[in-house]
Design an enzyme around this catalytic site. Structure first.
Site, mmCIF file in Angstrom:
data_model
loop_
_atom_site.group_PDB
_atom_site.id
_atom_site.type_symbol
_atom_site.label_atom_id
_atom_site.label_comp_id
_atom_site.label_asym_id
_atom_site.label_seq_id
_atom_site.Cartn_x
_atom_site.Cartn_y
_atom_site.Cartn_z
ATOM 1 N N HIS A 290 0.826 -1.303 -0.101
ATOM 2 C CA HIS A 290 -0.010 -0.113 -0.022
ATOM 3 C C HIS A 290 0.941 1.111 -0.007
ATOM 4 O O HIS A 290 0.345 2.442 -0.257
ATOM 5 C CB HIS A 290 -0.926 0.033 1.164
ATOM 6 C CG HIS A 290 -1.999 -0.855 1.148
ATOM 7 N ND1 HIS A 290 -2.806 -1.210 0.092
ATOM 8 C CD2 HIS A 290 -2.476 -1.945 2.132
ATOM 9 C CE1 HIS A 290 -3.792 -2.028 0.367
ATOM 10 N NE2 HIS A 290 -3.489 -2.507 1.421
ATOM 11 N N ASP B 179 -3.130 -10.389 -2.727
ATOM 12 C CA ASP B 179 -3.684 -9.746 -1.359
ATOM 13 C C ASP B 179 -4.990 -9.516 -1.597
ATOM 14 O O ASP B 179 -5.487 -8.994 -2.741
ATOM 15 C CB ASP B 179 -2.954 -8.477 -0.958
ATOM 16 C CG ASP B 179 -3.347 -8.167 0.460
ATOM 17 O OD1 ASP B 179 -2.495 -8.618 1.552
ATOM 18 O OD2 ASP B 179 -4.368 -7.455 0.735
ATOM 19 N N HIS C 32 -6.794 -6.971 -0.677
ATOM 20 C CA HIS C 32 -6.727 -5.492 -0.735
ATOM 21 C C HIS C 32 -5.721 -5.160 -2.290
ATOM 22 O O HIS C 32 -4.733 -5.498 -2.167
ATOM 23 C CB HIS C 32 -6.008 -4.785 0.319
ATOM 24 C CG HIS C 32 -7.086 -5.041 1.627
ATOM 25 N ND1 HIS C 32 -6.611 -5.973 2.635
ATOM 26 C CD2 HIS C 32 -7.929 -4.797 2.060
ATOM 27 C CE1 HIS C 32 -7.400 -6.092 3.403
ATOM 28 N NE2 HIS C 32 -8.451 -5.238 3.108
ATOM 29 N N ASP D 268 -5.233 -12.636 3.152
ATOM 30 C CA ASP D 268 -6.270 -12.075 3.562
ATOM 31 C C ASP D 268 -7.662 -12.514 2.718
ATOM 32 O O ASP D 268 -8.604 -11.899 3.084
ATOM 33 C CB ASP D 268 -6.120 -10.644 4.187
ATOM 34 C CG ASP D 268 -5.527 -9.985 3.023
ATOM 35 O OD1 ASP D 268 -5.018 -10.408 2.037
ATOM 36 O OD2 ASP D 268 -4.898 -8.642 3.482
#
Length: 308
Positions: free
Chosen positions: A125, A162, A164, A245
């Site tokens: 991120h 991931d 996200h 995740d």
């Protein structure tokens, strides 16, 4: 050659507030599962501290110094609403970078067939000038640039599964056709980026998944978008931003994968690495916040890497 594992006790000393999902227990869960006899052949190496100058491969110096200045002498401080730093966070982040860069050296210089880096904080991120989403620096982006600068890799593919979207990696390589960035992720979800229409210089391939998506849609995204893009790109190196995740147990999202899906995706990328990259593949831990789901998924992922 064996699969190599990098980790380090300093990663446990990057502290976050009580109740924060990105916590030291994540690595403890990974350590426990990889202590099983099934992983006795892993080549376990203590992660080296990184060269701070390599951070500048992905981030400007003003930003790096801003992060350094934010590290507290005591306690825990907030970088943003989700991202924290403690006295050892700088050393942990720099050691994560050192491990990733050492892994790049290993696969280019023939010391390992592939490498998994179990480190924290995560990185995908972190944008060029913004620390966010639990991330201080973008480890995968730095490692890709390191491969290009030290080992003359002309084309690097980063595959991010991931749950996200890796907005930071997309931001850093948005207009750079020498790096392919492919991402499967839930949408809508934090950080709000990752639409199919976001294509950069033709090097960004997003495959967003709707909430409550399961194995079939994830595998279809790989087969229809990610893998054909890798084959067309023919990378010299594959880096995985390996967040776990998207597992059905994870509390931060609504994608219903199992550890078998991570085993399968790992195998698909290993096949592409064998086809295009002389088997060069480096995997970097990103997210994964249910300890059991994380541990079982990492075990499946590393077990598949070890099969060669």
């Amino acid at each position: 050659m064996a699969t190599r594992l990098y980790t380090h006790p300093i990663f446990l000393e990057h502290l976050t507030p009580p109740g924060h999902p990105e916590r030291p227990d994540r690595l403890r869960a990974i350590e426990r599962v990889l202590d099983d006899e099934a992983f006795s052949a892993l080549d376990r190496v203590k992660a080296p501290e990184g060269d701070e100058k390599t951070i500048l491969y992905a981030h400007p110096e003003t930003f790096v110094e801003c992060v350094r200045a934010a590290i507290p002498r005591t306690g825990i401080v907030s970088i943003d609403a989700d991202t924290s730093a403690s006295p050892k966070s700088w050393q942990a982040a720099v050691t994560a970078i050192g491990a990733a860069n050492a892994a790049i050296d290993d696969v280019f210089e023939g010391r390992a067939s592939n490498v998994f880096v179990a480190a924290r904080p995560p990185g995908h991120h972190a944008e060029k000038t913004t620390a966010m989403g639990f991330c201080l620096f973008n480890t995968a982006a730095i490692a890709a640039r390191y491969a290009q600068k030290k080992h003359q890799a002309e084309r690097v593919a980063i595959v991010d599964w991931d749950v996200h979207h890796g907005n930071g990696t997309q931001d850093i390589f948005w207009d750079d056709p020498s790096v392919l960035y492919c991402s499967t992720h839930q949408m809508p979800l934090y950080p709000g980026t990752g639409a199919k229409s976001e294509t950069g210089a033709g090097n960004i391939v997003n495959a967003p998944l709707a909430p409550r998506t399961g194995s079939d849609m994830f595998r279809d995204a790989f087969l229809s978008r990610v893998l054909p893009s890798i084959d067309a790109f023919a990378p010299d190196l594959i880096i995985i931003s390996a967040g776990f995740d998207a597992h059905h147990r994870d509390p931060l999202a609504e994608i219903n994968l199992t550890e078998d899906d991570f085993d399968w995706a790992t195998g698909q990328l290993m096949e592409r690495a064998g086809r295009h990259s002389s088997n060069r593949l480096v995997s970097l831990l990103e997210g994964g916040y249910d300890l059991q789901g994380l541990a079982f998924s990492v075990a499946a992922h590393v077990g598949r890497l070890m099969k060669g």
